[in-house]
Design a protein around this motif. Structure first.
Motif, PDB file in Angstrom:
ATOM      1  N   ARG A 161    -110.792   7.555  33.844  1.00  6.74           N
ATOM      2  CA  ARG A 161    -109.560   7.815  34.608  1.00  6.74           C
ATOM      3  C   ARG A 161    -108.505   8.459  33.709  1.00  6.74           C
ATOM      4  NH1 ARG A 161    -106.679   2.711  37.191  1.00  6.74           N
ATOM      5  NH2 ARG A 161    -108.457   2.827  38.628  1.00  6.74           N
ATOM      6  N   ILE A 162    -108.362   7.932  32.498  1.00 16.79           N
ATOM      7  CA  ILE A 162    -107.390   8.478  31.548  1.00 16.79           C
ATOM      8  C   ILE A 162    -107.756   9.916  31.183  1.00 16.79           C
ATOM      9  CG2 ILE A 162    -106.488   8.278  29.198  1.00 16.79           C
ATOM     10  CD1 ILE A 162    -106.821   5.210  29.518  1.00 16.79           C
ATOM     11  N   GLY A 163    -109.054  10.169  30.936  1.00 20.69           N
ATOM     12  CA  GLY A 163    -109.495  11.509  30.578  1.00 20.69           C
ATOM     13  C   GLY A 163    -109.231  12.509  31.683  1.00 20.69           C
ATOM     14  N   HIS A 164    -109.554  12.125  32.909  1.00 21.89           N
ATOM     15  CA  HIS A 164    -109.324  13.026  34.043  1.00 21.89           C
ATOM     16  C   HIS A 164    -107.839  13.295  34.228  1.00 21.89           C
ATOM     17  CE1 HIS A 164    -110.109  14.986  37.871  1.00 21.89           C
ATOM     18  NE2 HIS A 164    -109.157  14.242  38.415  1.00 21.89           N
ATOM     19  N   SER A 165    -107.021  12.262  34.068  1.00 17.88           N
ATOM     20  CA  SER A 165    -105.577  12.449  34.230  1.00 17.88           C
ATOM     21  C   SER A 165    -105.030  13.374  33.154  1.00 17.88           C
ATOM     22  CB  SER A 165    -104.851  11.102  34.198  1.00 17.88           C
ATOM     23  OG  SER A 165    -104.914  10.503  32.914  1.00 17.88           O
ATOM     24  N   GLU A 181    -102.964  16.730  33.768  1.00 15.75           N
ATOM     25  CA  GLU A 181    -101.684  16.911  33.073  1.00 15.75           C
ATOM     26  C   GLU A 181    -101.628  18.258  32.365  1.00 15.75           C
ATOM     27  OE1 GLU A 181     -99.411  14.869  29.243  1.00 15.75           O
ATOM     28  OE2 GLU A 181    -100.859  13.691  30.395  1.00 15.75           O
ATOM     29  N   ASN A 182    -102.721  18.638  31.709  1.00 12.58           N
ATOM     30  CA  ASN A 182    -102.744  19.912  30.995  1.00 12.58           C
ATOM     31  C   ASN A 182    -102.756  21.104  31.941  1.00 12.58           C
ATOM     32  OD1 ASN A 182    -102.907  19.695  27.928  1.00 12.58           O
ATOM     33  ND2 ASN A 182    -104.331  18.097  28.558  1.00 12.58           N
ATOM     34  N   VAL A 183    -103.423  20.971  33.084  1.00 15.27           N
ATOM     35  CA  VAL A 183    -103.405  22.040  34.078  1.00 15.27           C
ATOM     36  C   VAL A 183    -101.983  22.233  34.611  1.00 15.27           C
ATOM     37  CG1 VAL A 183    -104.180  22.727  36.378  1.00 15.27           C
ATOM     38  CG2 VAL A 183    -105.822  21.796  34.739  1.00 15.27           C
ATOM     39  N   MET A 184    -101.313  21.127  34.910  1.00 16.84           N
ATOM     40  CA  MET A 184     -99.937  21.222  35.392  1.00 16.84           C
ATOM     41  C   MET A 184     -99.047  21.901  34.359  1.00 16.84           C
ATOM     42  SD  MET A 184     -99.808  20.102  38.496  1.00 16.84           S
ATOM     43  CE  MET A 184     -98.030  19.966  38.683  1.00 16.84           C
ATOM     44  N   LYS A 185     -99.262  21.605  33.093  1.00 19.04           N
ATOM     45  CA  LYS A 185     -98.460  22.235  32.040  1.00 19.04           C
ATOM     46  C   LYS A 185     -98.735  23.734  31.976  1.00 19.04           C
ATOM     47  CE  LYS A 185     -97.030  21.754  27.234  1.00 19.04           C
ATOM     48  NZ  LYS A 185     -96.889  23.193  27.025  1.00 19.04           N
ATOM     49  N   ILE A 189    -110.641  34.962  28.899  1.00 19.96           N
ATOM     50  CA  ILE A 189    -110.017  33.660  28.658  1.00 19.96           C
ATOM     51  C   ILE A 189    -108.744  33.855  27.845  1.00 19.96           C
ATOM     52  CG2 ILE A 189    -110.266  31.417  27.533  1.00 19.96           C
ATOM     53  CD1 ILE A 189    -113.214  31.466  28.225  1.00 19.96           C
ATOM     54  N   ARG A 190    -107.642  33.382  28.376  1.00 21.60           N
ATOM     55  CA  ARG A 190    -106.360  33.490  27.692  1.00 21.60           C
ATOM     56  C   ARG A 190    -106.032  32.221  26.902  1.00 21.60           C
ATOM     57  NH1 ARG A 190    -100.870  34.768  31.015  1.00 21.60           N
ATOM     58  NH2 ARG A 190    -101.282  32.722  31.935  1.00 21.60           N
ATOM     59  N   GLU A 191    -106.468  31.092  27.410  1.00 22.86           N
ATOM     60  CA  GLU A 191    -106.171  29.820  26.768  1.00 22.86           C
ATOM     61  C   GLU A 191    -107.363  28.895  26.926  1.00 22.86           C
ATOM     62  OE1 GLU A 191    -102.511  26.568  26.675  1.00 22.86           O
ATOM     63  OE2 GLU A 191    -102.455  28.290  28.018  1.00 22.86           O
ATOM     64  N   ARG A 192    -107.637  28.149  25.867  1.00 22.67           N
ATOM     65  CA  ARG A 192    -108.788  27.246  25.906  1.00 22.67           C
ATOM     66  C   ARG A 192    -108.503  26.017  25.061  1.00 22.67           C
ATOM     67  NH1 ARG A 192    -113.314  30.992  24.139  1.00 22.67           N
ATOM     68  NH2 ARG A 192    -111.826  32.679  24.484  1.00 22.67           N
ATOM     69  N   GLY A 193    -109.174  24.940  25.355  1.00 20.13           N
ATOM     70  CA  GLY A 193    -108.976  23.723  24.589  1.00 20.13           C
ATOM     71  C   GLY A 193    -109.995  22.661  24.968  1.00 20.13           C
ATOM     72  N   LEU A 194    -109.912  21.539  24.297  1.00 16.20           N
ATOM     73  CA  LEU A 194    -110.864  20.444  24.464  1.00 16.20           C
ATOM     74  C   LEU A 194    -110.080  19.180  24.789  1.00 16.20           C
ATOM     75  CD1 LEU A 194    -113.930  19.870  24.162  1.00 16.20           C
ATOM     76  CD2 LEU A 194    -113.444  19.223  21.793  1.00 16.20           C
ATOM     77  N   ILE A 195    -110.502  18.467  25.812  1.00 17.09           N
ATOM     78  CA  ILE A 195    -109.851  17.221  26.202  1.00 17.09           C
ATOM     79  C   ILE A 195    -110.870  16.095  26.067  1.00 17.09           C
ATOM     80  CG2 ILE A 195    -108.762  15.960  28.103  1.00 17.09           C
ATOM     81  CD1 ILE A 195    -107.765  18.659  29.122  1.00 17.09           C
ATOM     82  N   THR A 196    -110.517  15.059  25.319  1.00 18.76           N
ATOM     83  CA  THR A 196    -111.478  13.987  25.070  1.00 18.76           C
ATOM     84  C   THR A 196    -110.840  12.616  25.170  1.00 18.76           C
ATOM     85  OG1 THR A 196    -111.079  13.837  22.682  1.00 18.76           O
ATOM     86  CG2 THR A 196    -112.706  15.456  23.423  1.00 18.76           C
ATOM     87  N   THR A 197    -111.633  11.671  25.648  1.00 18.51           N
ATOM     88  CA  THR A 197    -111.380  10.247  25.452  1.00 18.51           C
ATOM     89  C   THR A 197    -112.732   9.712  24.999  1.00 18.51           C
ATOM     90  OG1 THR A 197    -111.978   9.616  27.720  1.00 18.51           O
ATOM     91  CG2 THR A 197    -109.669  10.204  27.320  1.00 18.51           C
TER      92      THR A 197
END
Length: 321
Positions: A124-128, A132-136, A300-308
């Motif tokens: 749940r935290i990872g998905h949120s 959050e990053n998409v909204m930013k 691709i203009r922006e990329r990143g990694l999201i992890t929990t």
């Protein structure tokens, strides 16, 4: 994107802080565990004495030996049986799952209830964090009021609702009728807050039951989060091309990264399936996703990694080349 069970690993996963900072992606703490093997795998069953929690990857020659053993076994037979049961392929399996057991499980994970275990809470935290990053990303371009957004694979509305709250005109869809009904219910509860209508200039998201290939229209931005994991690269290429054709300015995607290490752990998880039925899981190399975008004139203009600990996703923002 989540895992079948917890394959804890003593090897510390390396992250490039320069990369993450340069692309402004926020992430929780550094992980020493596993990638997400499927958004639909059974994360409610943890601690089964026969599941993959009993295994650990030691490294070196042990990894090579394990890879050899795994190459001799093939989970495809179980996958084919899943498809035969619902009378179709990947799409039919996903639809069946998220309209039944998967809906109940993921409604809890995407919700705010306390009725989740540690793994589910972590996911749940990872998905949120992804939301959050998409909204930013979207806010960085200015006000969202009046901006048209297609939320393809909206689930229970975790992105659609905050978008509408900021004035975006949201068209949201999901292959699961159960998910769409839940998203619509949540949107009315959270956005109307007991009123008959929204404030002037704000509109409730428009929800519909639809698969990615059948979506139509034109939107300023198209977003597709944690959906590609259900489809092999050959189908994902066509889906990416179709989503790009709907977007006027931006396409935002998240997907489970494909590397040797993650592929190996995914294969281990397939050898020790949980008792609940789940969808198949497909990892995607960032290079393959980028190639699919380039074929249709996007970069691709922006990329990143999201992890929990139990959630792992690449997030990319693409624009016209």
């Amino acid at each position: 994107m989540a895992i079948t069970s917890s394959l804890l690993c003593p090897i510390q996963l390396s992250q490039n802080p320069t990369l993450l900072n340069r692309h402004r992606f926020k992430t929780p703490g550094v992980v020493a565990a596993i990638p997400p093997l499927s958004t639909a795998t059974d994360v409610s069953v943890v601690g089964n004495p026969f599941d993959s929690t009993a295994l650990a990857v030691i490294g070196g020659s042990s990894v090579a030996a394990l890879a050899t053993v795994l190459s001799l076994t093939d989970p495809e037979r179980r996958r084919q049986m899943q498809a035969e049961e619902v009378g179709g392929g990947d799409k039919e399996v996903v639809k069946e799952y998220f309209n039944n057991d998967g809906f109940q499980r993921w409604r809890r994970i995407y919700g705010e209830t306390d009725n989740v275990n540690k793994v589910q809470l972590d996911i749940r935290i990872g998905h949120s964090k992804t939301v959050e990053n998409v909204m930013k990303m979207l806010r960085d371009e200015g006000s969202l009021k009046g901006v048209t957004v297609c939320d393809a694979g909206c689930g229970t509305g975790s992105l659609s609702i905050p978008l509408a709250r900021e004035g975006a005109l949201v068209s949201a869809s999901d292959i699961s009728a159960a998910m769409v009904a839940e998203a619509e219910k949540k949107a009315r509860e959270e956005l109307l807050e007991g009123k008959d209508e929204l404030s002037q200039g704000f509109v409730l998201p428009k929800f519909e039951v639809n698969d990615l290939e059948s979506l139509s229209g034109k939107y300023d931005t198209v977003v597709c989060l944690d959906v590609l994991i259900h489809y092999p690269q050959s189908k994902a290429d066509a889906m990416i091309a179709h989503l790009a054709s709907l977007a006027e300015n931006r396409l935002i995607l998240s997907f489970a990264p494909k590397t040797f290490y993650y592929s190996l752990l995914k294969r281990i998880g397939e050898l020790f399936p949980g008792p609940s039925k789940a969808t198949r899981a497909y990892l995607h190399a960032e290079a393959d996703v980028e190639r699919a975008l380039q074929k249709v004139g996007w970069r691709i203009r922006e990329r990143g990694l999201i992890t929990t600990q139990f959630y792992f996703a690449n997030l990319v923002e693409a624009v016209r080349a």
